[in-house]
Design a protein around this motif. Structure first.
Motif, mmCIF file in Angstrom:
data_model
loop_
_atom_site.group_PDB
_atom_site.id
_atom_site.type_symbol
_atom_site.label_atom_id
_atom_site.label_comp_id
_atom_site.label_asym_id
_atom_site.label_seq_id
_atom_site.Cartn_x
_atom_site.Cartn_y
_atom_site.Cartn_z
ATOM 1 N N ILE A 7 0.883 -1.012 0.004
ATOM 2 C CA ILE A 7 -0.033 -0.035 0.032
ATOM 3 C C ILE A 7 0.887 1.284 -0.068
ATOM 4 O O ILE A 7 1.396 1.528 1.056
ATOM 5 C CB ILE A 7 -0.945 0.048 1.256
ATOM 6 N N GLU A 8 0.913 1.746 -1.148
ATOM 7 C CA GLU A 8 1.788 2.981 -1.378
ATOM 8 C C GLU A 8 1.430 3.995 -2.433
ATOM 9 O O GLU A 8 1.025 3.693 -3.568
ATOM 10 C CB GLU A 8 3.349 2.294 -1.877
ATOM 11 N N ASP A 9 1.418 5.150 -2.252
ATOM 12 C CA ASP A 9 0.873 6.092 -3.161
ATOM 13 C C ASP A 9 1.843 6.569 -4.245
ATOM 14 O O ASP A 9 1.444 7.259 -5.485
ATOM 15 C CB ASP A 9 0.057 7.439 -2.482
ATOM 16 N N ASP A 10 3.181 6.509 -3.814
ATOM 17 C CA ASP A 10 4.275 6.950 -4.907
ATOM 18 C C ASP A 10 4.458 5.946 -5.825
ATOM 19 O O ASP A 10 4.861 4.852 -5.434
ATOM 20 C CB ASP A 10 5.443 7.156 -4.087
ATOM 21 N N LEU A 51 3.196 -1.282 4.326
ATOM 22 C CA LEU A 51 2.365 -0.209 4.622
ATOM 23 C C LEU A 51 3.051 1.225 4.498
ATOM 24 O O LEU A 51 3.827 1.378 5.511
ATOM 25 C CB LEU A 51 1.533 -0.300 5.987
ATOM 26 N N ASP A 52 2.809 1.965 3.433
ATOM 27 C CA ASP A 52 3.377 3.398 3.585
ATOM 28 C C ASP A 52 2.624 4.087 4.698
ATOM 29 O O ASP A 52 1.406 4.135 4.944
ATOM 30 C CB ASP A 52 3.405 3.978 2.193
ATOM 31 N N LEU A 53 3.398 4.901 5.323
ATOM 32 C CA LEU A 53 2.539 5.824 6.450
ATOM 33 C C LEU A 53 2.059 6.855 5.786
ATOM 34 O O LEU A 53 1.116 7.633 6.179
ATOM 35 C CB LEU A 53 3.558 6.083 7.595
ATOM 36 N N GLY A 54 2.667 7.521 4.758
ATOM 37 C CA GLY A 54 2.069 8.771 4.170
ATOM 38 C C GLY A 54 1.231 8.486 3.018
ATOM 39 O O GLY A 54 1.464 8.565 1.810
ATOM 40 N N LEU A 55 -0.092 8.291 3.088
ATOM 41 C CA LEU A 55 -0.983 7.967 2.090
ATOM 42 C C LEU A 55 -1.941 9.331 2.026
ATOM 43 O O LEU A 55 -2.233 9.994 3.091
ATOM 44 C CB LEU A 55 -1.819 6.823 2.585
ATOM 45 N N VAL A 100 12.882 1.878 6.915
ATOM 46 C CA VAL A 100 12.991 3.567 6.691
ATOM 47 C C VAL A 100 13.288 3.777 5.097
ATOM 48 O O VAL A 100 14.297 3.233 4.601
ATOM 49 C CB VAL A 100 13.930 4.114 7.380
ATOM 50 N N LYS A 101 12.623 4.695 4.456
ATOM 51 C CA LYS A 101 12.722 4.994 3.277
ATOM 52 C C LYS A 101 14.097 5.897 2.887
ATOM 53 O O LYS A 101 14.245 6.483 3.745
ATOM 54 C CB LYS A 101 11.537 5.715 2.422
ATOM 55 N N PRO A 102 15.090 5.829 1.978
ATOM 56 C CA PRO A 102 14.660 4.446 0.835
ATOM 57 C C PRO A 102 15.362 3.397 1.400
ATOM 58 O O PRO A 102 16.397 3.368 2.154
ATOM 59 C CB PRO A 102 15.493 5.123 -0.358
HETATM 60 CA CA CA Z 1 3.440 8.206 0.503
#
Ligand code: CA
Length: 235
Positions: A7-10, A51-55, A100-102
């Motif tokens: 689940i990732e918006d980027d 799960l991406d935290l910034g959605l 932690v990204k990247p």
């Molecule tokens: Ca994001």
């Protein structure tokens, strides 16, 4: 093969991680927002969720609690911030692990295997299940033995369980709460963790000031890594 839901918006990250995991033989579903992700979780029944935290539609911790209300699926949180307070909060809220990204796909895949191993599921082959190696330390969960550079350690049952748990999560900071939950299977008296860690430290031959294996991250937890053979963690 592990069935993973991302689940990732980027779109760049989503595509890159999907391809990298597929290239490693995994089945990957992806969603670009939280509610689509939740729906896919319920219909596709994946074995692990990234799960991406910034959605865009819902905060990650909100979605995490919705996932937890619906499913026991292991969740690995991907965060852009190396924020210890936030990470501890998410682990306490039911995340199983974090990156932690990247982050690089090999590191992510190692985290997927670790959460599945803890969940008692698949995603692990026979050879890696038999022995855990962290630099010069070898832990054999089947025989319940451990040695450092061939020197066999004399451990109590609890000390062995703590060490085996840390060794199955090398290079990751583990909170005392997580150790209590996973090893002691209770949530009170974090003090008991400190006591056992200090005994374990002595048996490992670690120096408190410059430990070889047990590295304390003040206020967060403890990490097992062989300082003499550090793992090549991605930058
Ligand atoms: Ca994001």
């Amino acid at each position: 093969m592990v069935h993973v839901l991302i689940i990732e918006d980027d779109p760049g990250i989503r595509t890159a991680v999907t391809r990298a995991l597929q290239a490693r033989g995994h089945a990957v579903d992806s969603a670009a927002d939280g509610l689509t992700g939740l729906q896919m979780l319920l219909t596709q029944n994946p074995e692990t969720v990234i799960l991406d935290l910034g959605l865009p539609d819902i905060t990650g911790d909100r979605l995490l609690s919705m996932i937890r209300a619906a499913s026991e699926v292991p969740v690995i949180v991907a965060t852009a911030r190396d924020d210890e307070g936030l990470i501890v909060k998410l682990l306490d809220a039911g995340a199983d692990d974090y990156v932690v990204k990247p982050y690089d796909p090999a590191h992510l895949e190692a985290r997927i295997r670790a959460v599945l191993r803890r969940a008692g599921g698949g995603g692990d082959d026979e050879s890696s299940r038999l022995r855990l190696k962290v630099g010069g330390l070898t832990v054999d969960p089947a025989r319940r033995t451990a040695d450092i550079d061939g020197r066999v350690l004399d451990l109590t049952r609890l000390e062995f369980d703590v060490l085996a748990y840390l060794a199955s999560n090398p290079g990751r900071v583990i909170s005392r709460k997580e150790l209590l939950r996973e090893v002691w299977q209770r949530t009170d008296s974090a003090r008991t963790v400190d006591v056992h860690l200090s005994w374990l430290r002595r048996k490992l031959g670690d120096n408190v000031e410059s430990p070889r294996f047990l590295h304390v991250h003040r206020g967060v937890g403890i990490m097992l890594e062989d300082a003499e053979h550090p793992a090549g963690n991605p930058a």
